[in-house]
Design a protein around this motif. Structure first.
Motif, PDB file in Angstrom:
ATOM      1  N   PHE A  56       0.831  -1.203   0.000  1.00  0.00           N
ATOM      2  CA  PHE A  56       0.000   0.000   0.000  1.00  0.00           C
ATOM      3  C   PHE A  56       0.867   1.255   0.000  1.00  0.00           C
ATOM      4  O   PHE A  56       0.687   2.147  -0.829  1.00  0.00           O
ATOM      5  CB  PHE A  56      -0.951   0.012   1.199  1.00  0.00           C
ATOM      6  N   VAL A  57       1.815   1.318   0.917  1.00  0.00           N
ATOM      7  CA  VAL A  57       2.689   2.492   1.011  1.00  0.00           C
ATOM      8  C   VAL A  57       3.486   2.670  -0.289  1.00  0.00           C
ATOM      9  O   VAL A  57       3.671   3.793  -0.758  1.00  0.00           O
ATOM     10  CB  VAL A  57       3.614   2.393   2.246  1.00  0.00           C
ATOM     11  N   GLY A  58       3.909   1.581  -0.890  1.00  0.00           N
ATOM     12  CA  GLY A  58       4.647   1.643  -2.148  1.00  0.00           C
ATOM     13  C   GLY A  58       3.813   2.163  -3.312  1.00  0.00           C
ATOM     14  O   GLY A  58       4.360   2.612  -4.320  1.00  0.00           O
ATOM     15  N   SER A  59       2.491   2.099  -3.177  1.00  0.00           N
ATOM     16  CA  SER A  59       1.613   2.577  -4.252  1.00  0.00           C
ATOM     17  C   SER A  59       1.219   4.043  -4.063  1.00  0.00           C
ATOM     18  O   SER A  59       0.465   4.592  -4.862  1.00  0.00           O
ATOM     19  CB  SER A  59       0.361   1.698  -4.344  1.00  0.00           C
ATOM     20  N   ILE A  60       1.752   4.684  -3.017  1.00  0.00           N
ATOM     21  CA  ILE A  60       1.470   6.104  -2.777  1.00  0.00           C
ATOM     22  C   ILE A  60       2.498   6.938  -3.530  1.00  0.00           C
ATOM     23  O   ILE A  60       3.703   6.797  -3.333  1.00  0.00           O
ATOM     24  CB  ILE A  60       1.527   6.442  -1.272  1.00  0.00           C
TER      25      ILE A  60
END
Length: 117
Positions: A56-60
């Motif tokens: 999730f954080v990597g997709s921000i």
């Protein structure tokens, strides 16, 4: 325990507001963490929870807002309310008014459940 839990919860909230979502999870998630999403999806165990969070954080692409609104502590539970807004790498926008209920044991979060605010 109440005072200790207030301090633990406050420290975790500080990390989240600074955008340190992964660091907060690494510090506070127990090995047997169980997360429950808005839609009822359950993730069991720290490796699976960390993988999901890292994805999730990597997709921000851009953090637009992380605002901590308030928290409460009762027995072994803490409740934290946030406004989160992100621009994602796929071009979509994510806006969450979220309440997180965390159950604690021995200074670690054993369950985290997310509610839409």
């Amino acid at each position: 325990m109440q005072k200790d839990l207030q301090e633990l919860s406050a420290n975790m909230n500080e990390m989240v507001v600074k955008g340190q979502l992964v660091d907060a999870a690494e510090k506070y998630y127990a090995s047997n963490i169980r997360t429950v999403e808005f839609d009822g999806t359950i993730t069991e165990g720290r490796p699976a929870a960390m993988k999901k969070l890292n994805e999730f954080v990597g997709s921000i692409k851009k953090v637009k807002e992380i605002t901590f609104l308030r928290s409460a502590v009762d027995d072994n539970a803490s409740f934290s309310e946030y406004i989160l807004s992100f621009e994602m790498t796929d071009g979509s926008e994510v806006y969450l008014h979220e309440i997180v209920r965390s159950l604690w044991e021995n200074g670690q979060v054993v369950e985290e459940r997310y509610f839409k605010g």
